[in-house]
Design an enzyme around this catalytic site. Structure first.
Site: not given
Ligand code: BES
Ligand code: MN
Ligand code: ZN
Length: 496
Positions: A278, A352
């Site tokens: 990230k 997931r």
């Molecule tokens: N934990 C995150 C989701 C999230 C991001 C929650 C920001 C709250 C604030 C999750 O594991 C994630 O990183 N999801 C990705 C999915 C994507 C790669 C399809 C996302 O939401 O960017």
């Molecule tokens: Mn994630």
């Protein structure tokens, strides 16, 4: 904070401050009228001067009350003299308690349960007072040198007439259990990732199990997951030096053979994204990626404390998602416990992956329903903001029950479609499915992914990415969706 119901008449009450309501157009609530009479018109005086207009959320603190055993009176605006909406009722309560944090006040008598609220009886109103007050005074001081909290309030008594005291008492029990559950959830969530590891979460669950006879806790280790073939959960755990845990809490409050309600909470104690790292800004907030798991712990504590006659299972897959030489990589193909294969196109879609094996594991409980809660997608924030949690599921009755509970608990939900058309977005050239669906409809495709592991039971998914914590200057956990889940469980309780 210590809460109680008080049926003693106002003028005999011992407390540092009495809270009463004032409506617009100079109309007083019944307790305000009573106090006004016993204080030679101090309240009507202030109201007729125009020092409080009665707008919802306005407050005036009367600091000195001459010739009275009452130390202080807090006037709270309630809005127009008509039944309040649930939300406005909570707004007035929050304004009241927030205005009492600074002064040297230790005990409070709250006379706001008498207000007419369109959707709530005395039980509901009592419960809301406790929930809103506890929420407002919560502060995470655990890791500060100075542990003093802003609010000095220790005791709150909720004034009720004898005729309503049974309902108020029932609300008190529920309110206490829910508020304590929310506090536990917030506390675990606010703890940093270096303290709240999967092992720590498992220890908290074991401690919780010791407090209640009907609650048994079991922790599956990586070796157990290996034997079960949980290739998806283990793939995420590979990037972390902390051992992964699958925490199972079993609350047996109902019939021995009754099918349980299974709650699954995402317990990612830190999500850096893995190899699909990230961006750095705001990454600290990914310590909150275990809020679903924390809410499962909180909800089970509340259920046990309320001694609900239900069988409930809580499952919390817990790990970290970090980049490492041993971490799973984009392009890797995993075999889940169900046997279905998954192409990892983005290692940041890890929630997931840990949930899918847990959903498969849930089958062995022969569940009545399964509800998972997860900070699953940033896309949920884009779609719904930070007001409702996202709701998706394969069963209309379950989804409707959750929507009804969410209204009652003022812990809102909004349902999104889980239509067949979206499933195509998960197509992979090399495996049964990909772990991401591209840039469209991210919350829905995440739920579509989960739905493939929830074919054998009634299932709902709550995406709490926007609601589990607040960002910005008021950064901190909210404890949602514990109130909603507790309400759902209360609603599911067989009526005597
Ligand atoms: N934990 C995150 C989701 C999230 C991001 C929650 C920001 C709250 C604030 C999750 O594991 C994630 O990183 N999801 C990705 C999915 C994507 C790669 C399809 C996302 O939401 O960017
Ligand atoms: Mn994630
Ligand atoms: Zn995550």
């Amino acid at each position: 904070m210590d809460y109680s119901i008080e049926i003693t008449p106002l003028e005999k009450l011992q407390s540092d401050c009495v809270i009463v309501g004032v409506y617009e157009d100079q109309q007083l609530s019944p307790s305000a009228i009573a106090l006004d009479t016993s204080t030679q018109g101090i309240i009507s005086n202030i109201v007729s001067r125009g020092d409080i207009s009665g707008k919802n959320g306005e407050t005036v603190l009367i600091n000195v009350v001459p010739d009275s055993s009452i130390e202080r009176i807090l006037l709270v605006g309630l809005g127009k003299k008509e039944p309040l909406s649930g939300k406005n009722y909570r707004k007035a309560l929050a304004a009241a308690i927030n205005s009492l944090k600074k002064p040297q006040i230790k005990s409070v008598a709250c006379c706001l349960a008498e207000c007419d609220v369109a959707t709530g009886d005395w039980q509901w109103k009592t419960r809301q007072i406790i929930e809103v007050f506890s929420d407002a005074v919560y502060q995470f001081t655990h890791l500060k040198s100075d542990k003093e909290t802003e609010s000095k309030i220790e005791k709150v008594c909720i004034c009720a007439p004898q005729s309503e005291s049974a309902l108020a008492q029932a609300g008190l029990e529920q309110g206490r259990a829910i508020a304590e559950a929310v506090n536990l959830t917030k506390h675990l969530a606010d703890l940093p990732g270096n303290v709240c590891t999967p092992t720590f979460l498992a220890e908290q669950a074991i401690e919780l199990g010791k407090k209640f006879d009907k609650l048994n806790v079991n922790v599956l280790e990586e070796a157990d997951m290996e034997k079960l073939g949980m290739g998806a959960l283990l793939a995420v755990a590979r990037g972390s030096r902390q051992p992964a845990k699958l925490i199972a809490l079993e609350y047996q409050g109902g019939d021995k053979n009754g099918k349980p309600i299974v709650l699954i909470g995402k317990g990612l104690t830190f999500d850096a994204g893995g190899i699909s790292l990230k961006p750095g800004a705001g990454m600290d907030e990914m310590k909150y990626d275990m809020c679903g798991g924390a809410a499962v712990l909180g909800t089970l504590q509340a259920a046990a404390q309320m001694d609900l006659p239900l069988n409930i299972v809580g499952l919390i897959p817990s790990t970290e998602n970090l980049p490492d030489g041993n971490a799973d990589k984009p392009g890797d193909i995993l075999t889940s416990m169900s046997g279905k294969t998954i192409e990892v196109l983005n290692t940041d879609a890890e929630g997931r992956l840990i949930l899918c094996d847990t959903l498969t594991y849930a089958e062995r409980y022969n569940p009545d329903v399964v509800i998972d809660l997860a900070t699953l997608t940033g896309a949920c924030l884009v779609a719904l903001g930070r007001v409702p949690s996202g709701l998706l599921g394969n069963d209309d009755r379950l989804c409707n029950d959750l929507l009804i509970a969410s209204e009652m608990a003022t812990d809102s939900l909004w349902r999104l479609p889980l239509w067949e058309e979206y499933q195509e977005l998960l197509k992979s050239n090399f495996a049964d499915m990909a772990n991401i669906g591209g840039k469209d409809a991210g919350t829905i495709t995440a739920a579509c992914f989960l739905s493939r592991f929830a074919e054998n039971f009634r299932w709902a998914h709550l995406d709490i990415a926007g609601t589990a914590w607040r960002t910005g200057p008021a950064k901190g956990a909210t404890g949602r969706p514990v109130p909603l889940l507790c309400q759902y469980l209360i609603d599911r309780t067989p009526k005597a």
